[in-house]
Scaffold this active site. Structure first.
Site, PDB file in Angstrom:
ATOM      1  N   ASN A   1     -36.040 -17.909  42.913  1.00  0.00           N
ATOM      2  CA  ASN A   1     -34.515 -18.373  42.413  1.00  0.00           C
ATOM      3  C   ASN A   1     -33.447 -17.317  42.787  1.00  0.00           C
ATOM      4  O   ASN A   1     -33.538 -16.136  42.269  1.00  0.00           O
ATOM      5  CB  ASN A   1     -34.636 -18.751  40.886  1.00  0.00           C
ATOM      6  CG  ASN A   1     -33.350 -19.736  40.484  1.00  0.00           C
ATOM      7  OD1 ASN A   1     -32.575 -20.147  41.430  1.00  0.00           O
ATOM      8  ND2 ASN A   1     -33.203 -19.645  39.137  1.00  0.00           N
TER       9      ASN A   1
ATOM     10  N   HIS B   1     -37.518 -27.804  27.196  1.00  0.00           N
ATOM     11  CA  HIS B   1     -36.440 -27.187  26.725  1.00  0.00           C
ATOM     12  C   HIS B   1     -35.437 -27.913  26.114  1.00  0.00           C
ATOM     13  O   HIS B   1     -34.597 -28.610  26.677  1.00  0.00           O
ATOM     14  CB  HIS B   1     -35.773 -26.427  27.971  1.00  0.00           C
ATOM     15  CG  HIS B   1     -36.550 -25.455  28.735  1.00  0.00           C
ATOM     16  ND1 HIS B   1     -35.825 -24.569  29.544  1.00  0.00           N
ATOM     17  CD2 HIS B   1     -37.619 -25.053  28.631  1.00  0.00           C
ATOM     18  CE1 HIS B   1     -36.686 -23.835  30.312  1.00  0.00           C
ATOM     19  NE2 HIS B   1     -37.931 -24.050  29.689  1.00  0.00           N
TER      20      HIS B   1
ATOM     21  N   ARG C   1     -39.191 -25.735  23.232  1.00  0.00           N
ATOM     22  CA  ARG C   1     -38.125 -24.492  23.152  1.00  0.00           C
ATOM     23  C   ARG C   1     -36.941 -24.920  22.568  1.00  0.00           C
ATOM     24  O   ARG C   1     -36.440 -25.779  23.175  1.00  0.00           O
ATOM     25  CB  ARG C   1     -38.334 -23.827  24.611  1.00  0.00           C
ATOM     26  CG  ARG C   1     -37.786 -22.415  24.554  1.00  0.00           C
ATOM     27  CD  ARG C   1     -37.565 -22.040  25.783  1.00  0.00           C
ATOM     28  NE  ARG C   1     -36.293 -22.337  26.686  1.00  0.00           N
ATOM     29  CZ  ARG C   1     -35.643 -21.706  27.523  1.00  0.00           C
ATOM     30  NH1 ARG C   1     -36.140 -20.789  28.406  1.00  0.00           N
ATOM     31  NH2 ARG C   1     -34.477 -22.144  28.090  1.00  0.00           N
TER      32      ARG C   1
ATOM     33  N   TYR D   1     -27.159 -20.545  26.189  1.00  0.00           N
ATOM     34  CA  TYR D   1     -28.236 -20.335  27.238  1.00  0.00           C
ATOM     35  C   TYR D   1     -29.281 -21.061  27.357  1.00  0.00           C
ATOM     36  O   TYR D   1     -29.707 -21.609  26.163  1.00  0.00           O
ATOM     37  CB  TYR D   1     -29.008 -18.749  27.322  1.00  0.00           C
ATOM     38  CG  TYR D   1     -30.193 -18.380  27.883  1.00  0.00           C
ATOM     39  CD1 TYR D   1     -30.111 -18.607  29.308  1.00  0.00           C
ATOM     40  CD2 TYR D   1     -31.242 -18.476  27.161  1.00  0.00           C
ATOM     41  CE1 TYR D   1     -31.233 -18.763  29.841  1.00  0.00           C
ATOM     42  CE2 TYR D   1     -32.251 -18.716  27.839  1.00  0.00           C
ATOM     43  CZ  TYR D   1     -32.422 -18.593  29.354  1.00  0.00           C
ATOM     44  OH  TYR D   1     -33.615 -18.761  30.044  1.00  0.00           O
TER      45      TYR D   1
ATOM     46  N   ASP E   1     -36.664 -18.308  23.681  1.00  0.00           N
ATOM     47  CA  ASP E   1     -36.868 -17.243  24.618  1.00  0.00           C
ATOM     48  C   ASP E   1     -35.413 -16.349  24.380  1.00  0.00           C
ATOM     49  O   ASP E   1     -34.427 -16.763  24.444  1.00  0.00           O
ATOM     50  CB  ASP E   1     -36.715 -18.083  26.136  1.00  0.00           C
ATOM     51  CG  ASP E   1     -36.677 -17.030  27.441  1.00  0.00           C
ATOM     52  OD1 ASP E   1     -36.549 -16.057  26.964  1.00  0.00           O
ATOM     53  OD2 ASP E   1     -36.820 -17.613  28.371  1.00  0.00           O
TER      54      ASP E   1
ATOM     55  N   HIS F   1     -34.743 -13.959  26.312  1.00  0.00           N
ATOM     56  CA  HIS F   1     -34.475 -13.854  27.794  1.00  0.00           C
ATOM     57  C   HIS F   1     -33.968 -12.210  27.877  1.00  0.00           C
ATOM     58  O   HIS F   1     -32.765 -11.864  28.464  1.00  0.00           O
ATOM     59  CB  HIS F   1     -33.098 -14.461  28.106  1.00  0.00           C
ATOM     60  CG  HIS F   1     -33.525 -15.027  29.499  1.00  0.00           C
ATOM     61  ND1 HIS F   1     -32.670 -14.970  30.737  1.00  0.00           N
ATOM     62  CD2 HIS F   1     -34.251 -16.067  29.886  1.00  0.00           C
ATOM     63  CE1 HIS F   1     -33.284 -15.646  31.728  1.00  0.00           C
ATOM     64  NE2 HIS F   1     -34.120 -16.246  31.023  1.00  0.00           N
TER      65      HIS F   1
ATOM     66  N   GLU G   1     -40.054 -15.348  23.209  1.00  0.00           N
ATOM     67  CA  GLU G   1     -40.675 -14.878  24.707  1.00  0.00           C
ATOM     68  C   GLU G   1     -39.463 -13.816  25.003  1.00  0.00           C
ATOM     69  O   GLU G   1     -38.168 -13.972  24.825  1.00  0.00           O
ATOM     70  CB  GLU G   1     -40.251 -16.217  25.773  1.00  0.00           C
ATOM     71  CG  GLU G   1     -40.292 -15.871  26.903  1.00  0.00           C
ATOM     72  CD  GLU G   1     -40.013 -16.971  27.974  1.00  0.00           C
ATOM     73  OE1 GLU G   1     -39.762 -18.311  27.326  1.00  0.00           O
ATOM     74  OE2 GLU G   1     -39.969 -17.040  29.153  1.00  0.00           O
TER      75      GLU G   1
ATOM     76  N   GLU H   1     -42.499 -13.507  33.033  1.00  0.00           N
ATOM     77  CA  GLU H   1     -42.022 -14.363  34.045  1.00  0.00           C
ATOM     78  C   GLU H   1     -41.747 -13.375  35.063  1.00  0.00           C
ATOM     79  O   GLU H   1     -41.406 -14.040  36.450  1.00  0.00           O
ATOM     80  CB  GLU H   1     -40.858 -15.305  33.508  1.00  0.00           C
ATOM     81  CG  GLU H   1     -39.596 -14.658  33.020  1.00  0.00           C
ATOM     82  CD  GLU H   1     -38.826 -16.031  32.641  1.00  0.00           C
ATOM     83  OE1 GLU H   1     -39.170 -16.795  31.846  1.00  0.00           O
ATOM     84  OE2 GLU H   1     -37.570 -15.721  32.830  1.00  0.00           O
TER      85      GLU H   1
ATOM     86  N   ARG I   1     -46.820 -14.750  30.704  1.00  0.00           N
ATOM     87  CA  ARG I   1     -45.827 -15.964  31.310  1.00  0.00           C
ATOM     88  C   ARG I   1     -45.819 -15.887  32.903  1.00  0.00           C
ATOM     89  O   ARG I   1     -45.056 -16.724  33.375  1.00  0.00           O
ATOM     90  CB  ARG I   1     -44.462 -15.123  30.751  1.00  0.00           C
ATOM     91  CG  ARG I   1     -44.297 -15.566  29.199  1.00  0.00           C
ATOM     92  CD  ARG I   1     -43.919 -17.223  29.143  1.00  0.00           C
ATOM     93  NE  ARG I   1     -42.803 -17.854  29.616  1.00  0.00           N
ATOM     94  CZ  ARG I   1     -42.442 -18.862  29.948  1.00  0.00           C
ATOM     95  NH1 ARG I   1     -43.417 -19.632  30.160  1.00  0.00           N
ATOM     96  NH2 ARG I   1     -41.571 -19.272  30.378  1.00  0.00           N
TER      97      ARG I   1
ATOM     98  N   HIS J   1     -45.089 -19.580  33.578  1.00  0.00           N
ATOM     99  CA  HIS J   1     -43.764 -19.894  33.844  1.00  0.00           C
ATOM    100  C   HIS J   1     -43.631 -21.291  34.641  1.00  0.00           C
ATOM    101  O   HIS J   1     -44.306 -21.333  35.628  1.00  0.00           O
ATOM    102  CB  HIS J   1     -43.159 -18.938  34.567  1.00  0.00           C
ATOM    103  CG  HIS J   1     -41.626 -18.869  34.543  1.00  0.00           C
ATOM    104  ND1 HIS J   1     -41.157 -18.294  35.676  1.00  0.00           N
ATOM    105  CD2 HIS J   1     -40.763 -19.132  33.965  1.00  0.00           C
ATOM    106  CE1 HIS J   1     -39.647 -18.297  35.528  1.00  0.00           C
ATOM    107  NE2 HIS J   1     -39.543 -18.832  34.293  1.00  0.00           N
TER     108      HIS J   1
ATOM    109  N   ASP K   1     -37.123 -23.982  38.759  1.00  0.00           N
ATOM    110  CA  ASP K   1     -36.884 -23.386  40.087  1.00  0.00           C
ATOM    111  C   ASP K   1     -38.365 -22.991  40.563  1.00  0.00           C
ATOM    112  O   ASP K   1     -38.372 -22.336  41.633  1.00  0.00           O
ATOM    113  CB  ASP K   1     -35.988 -22.341  39.956  1.00  0.00           C
ATOM    114  CG  ASP K   1     -36.279 -21.173  38.797  1.00  0.00           C
ATOM    115  OD1 ASP K   1     -35.894 -21.679  37.540  1.00  0.00           O
ATOM    116  OD2 ASP K   1     -37.024 -20.360  38.908  1.00  0.00           O
TER     117      ASP K   1
ATOM    118  N   GLU L   1     -45.105 -24.268  30.529  1.00  0.00           N
ATOM    119  CA  GLU L   1     -43.867 -24.747  30.714  1.00  0.00           C
ATOM    120  C   GLU L   1     -43.572 -25.924  31.499  1.00  0.00           C
ATOM    121  O   GLU L   1     -44.286 -25.719  32.729  1.00  0.00           O
ATOM    122  CB  GLU L   1     -42.955 -23.586  30.740  1.00  0.00           C
ATOM    123  CG  GLU L   1     -41.607 -24.102  31.015  1.00  0.00           C
ATOM    124  CD  GLU L   1     -40.694 -22.564  31.064  1.00  0.00           C
ATOM    125  OE1 GLU L   1     -41.249 -21.691  31.922  1.00  0.00           O
ATOM    126  OE2 GLU L   1     -39.452 -22.581  30.765  1.00  0.00           O
TER     127      GLU L   1
ATOM    128  N   TRP M   1     -29.384 -10.804  31.428  1.00  0.00           N
ATOM    129  CA  TRP M   1     -29.128 -12.136  31.256  1.00  0.00           C
ATOM    130  C   TRP M   1     -30.431 -12.919  30.790  1.00  0.00           C
ATOM    131  O   TRP M   1     -31.406 -12.585  31.395  1.00  0.00           O
ATOM    132  CB  TRP M   1     -28.686 -12.831  32.656  1.00  0.00           C
ATOM    133  CG  TRP M   1     -28.446 -14.328  32.451  1.00  0.00           C
ATOM    134  CD1 TRP M   1     -27.252 -14.694  31.810  1.00  0.00           C
ATOM    135  CD2 TRP M   1     -29.338 -15.336  32.964  1.00  0.00           C
ATOM    136  NE1 TRP M   1     -27.543 -16.254  31.678  1.00  0.00           N
ATOM    137  CE2 TRP M   1     -28.495 -16.642  32.560  1.00  0.00           C
ATOM    138  CE3 TRP M   1     -30.431 -15.283  33.491  1.00  0.00           C
ATOM    139  CZ2 TRP M   1     -29.139 -17.769  32.749  1.00  0.00           C
ATOM    140  CZ3 TRP M   1     -30.937 -16.541  33.780  1.00  0.00           C
ATOM    141  CH2 TRP M   1     -30.276 -17.839  33.565  1.00  0.00           C
TER     142      TRP M   1
END
Ligand code: GCO
Ligand code: MG
Length: 399
Positions: free
Chosen positions: A37, A122, A147, A159, A207, A209, A233, A259, A280, A309, A313, A336, A399
């Site tokens: 991605n 999600h 999630r 997010y 998550d 992140h 996560e 991930e 993940r 994961h 994407d 997921e 991020w």
């Protein structure tokens, strides 16, 4: 089974996907997902310029040998671009081998260890009513694990909302804002509200992140314990594996990481020291079926399970590979699953099923996905980036 054609196909039906298609002299075809991605074309170049010339004329049946040749033979090892390219070759070769055997791939991997794969989706919302609606919608879609991502007061974006990237030719990354202290204050109340609304049974995930320091992650894990998370996560940026010792000392909230990892070496310490509960890694980003299976077999010795994961994407080809592997291994945990868009489902014709909250890869020989090249050709590559974060004072943040 000599490989005599190797094509790299880039298509952007709902978002960018990179697919490797191998064809043998006797007409068997195999597909592998090479989508990274926001860095898609780097993998395309790696495949076209460096990998494809090595594949032509090789025996498609020699999967392990081809893997080792691409990994060791490059001299320069690991890294997301290389490992996504190797993964695509590996999955395409497994697809061919399973088609040659006349079996769905999971049969070659040892057969089914379960009837289907528990999957999570999600849910997200900028406030509680929006979040509750999203949870309800997911339950209507059949999800039995969800999630939870939520807006934080004072921050502009939530997010966790699936995005297809910015679809303009000259797109640049979107800048988002972040405030860790506001997030840590807000999140426990959100989970309390979700538990009160939906009861104790529903498996809930979250998550972070990569946004927290070790001590912040420890505090978050501890403050979420009353709400019985299935997992927390990416609580810290996972490059610093020792950080997780500190997190573990303070919380029994299960942790999921990996991930952005791509080899077993990234997992060495955190599996051996039992610093995580779920791996993940995706087939697409961890060197394919051959390599991720080694990671998961290593994890199994420590009762660590898979949590592959599976965002939008990862293409339907990568998802199918994950489903075959997940069905076969003993230490499957959860998968997921974000549904792809309608155009994507037309480009990639798939055999998987989704019923009662469980995924199954289907019974078609191979991985069960075929690519419609004419459909794919309708959607050329669109430059797209992942977003990034800045703190209030302008500092770039994970991020
Ligand atoms: C997840 C992920 C994704 C990633 C995305 C990056 O848990 O599904 O964190 O949302 O950000 O897949 O490409
Ligand atoms: Mg994640």
């Amino acid at each position: 089974m000599i490989i005599d054609r190797a094509e790299v196909i880039v298509t952007s039906p709902d978002r960018n996907f990179v697919t490797l298609k191998l064809t043998t002299g006797d007409g068997l075809t195999g597909l592998g997902d090479a989508t990274l991605n926001g860095r898609e074309l780097a993998v395309v170049a790696y495949l076209r310029d460096h990998v494809v010339p090595l594949l032509l004329g090789r025996d498609a049946g020699r999967i392990e040998d081809t893997w080792q040749l691409l990994y060791r033979g490059a001299y320069w090892r690991r890294g997301p671009v290389t490992m996504a390219a190797i993964a695509a070759v590996d999955v395409a070769l497994w697809d061919i081998k399973a088609k040659a055997a006349g079996m769905p791939l999971y049969q070659l991997l040892g057969g089914a260890s379960r009837t289907g794969l528990l999957a999570y989706g999600h849910a997200s919302g900028s406030d509680l009513p929006e979040l509750f609606d999203s949870v309800r919608r997911h339950r209507e879609l059949g999800y039995r694990a969800i999630r939870i991502q939520t807006g934080v007061p004072g921050l502009k974006v939530v997010y966790g909302i699936a995005s297809n990237g910015t679809a303009e030719a000259d797109a640049l990354p979107v800048e988002e804002d972040w405030d860790t202290r506001a997030y840590l204050r807000h999140l426990p109340a959100v989970f309390e509200a979700v538990r009160n609304e939906f009861g104790p049974e529903l498996p809930l995930l979250h998550d972070a992140h990569h946004r927290l320091t070790p001590i912040q992650a420890a505090r978050l894990g501890q403050s979420l314990e009353p709400y019985d998370l299935f997992w927390l996560e990416d609580c810290t940026p996972a490059e610093n594996q020792e950080a997780l010792r500190l997190v573990r000392r303070h919380t029994v909230t299960p942790l999921a990481i990996g991930e952005v990892f791509n080899t077993v070496f990234d997992y060495q310490q955190i599996i051996r020291e039992q610093l995580i509960d779920y791996v993940r890694g995706a087939v697409t980003h961890t060197g394919g079926i051959t390599h991720l299976r080694k990671v998961l077999d290593f994890a199994a010795q420590y009762q660590i399970k898979s949590g592959m994961h599976g965002p939008a994407d990862i293409s339907p080809v990568g998802m199918a590979a994950a489903l075959h592997l997940g069905l076969a291994i003993h230490n499957f945990g959860i998968q997921e699953y974000m549904m792809h868009g309608a155009r994507t489902d037309q480009v990639f014709q798939q055999s998987f099923t989704w019923s009662g909250g469980l995924l199954h890869p289907g019974e078609r020989p191979g991985i069960g996905v075929e690519l419609d090249v004419d459909e794919a050709g309708k959607y050329p590559y669109v430059r797209a980036y992942l977003p990034y974060n800045r703190l209030a004072d302008g500092t770039v943040h994970d991020w």
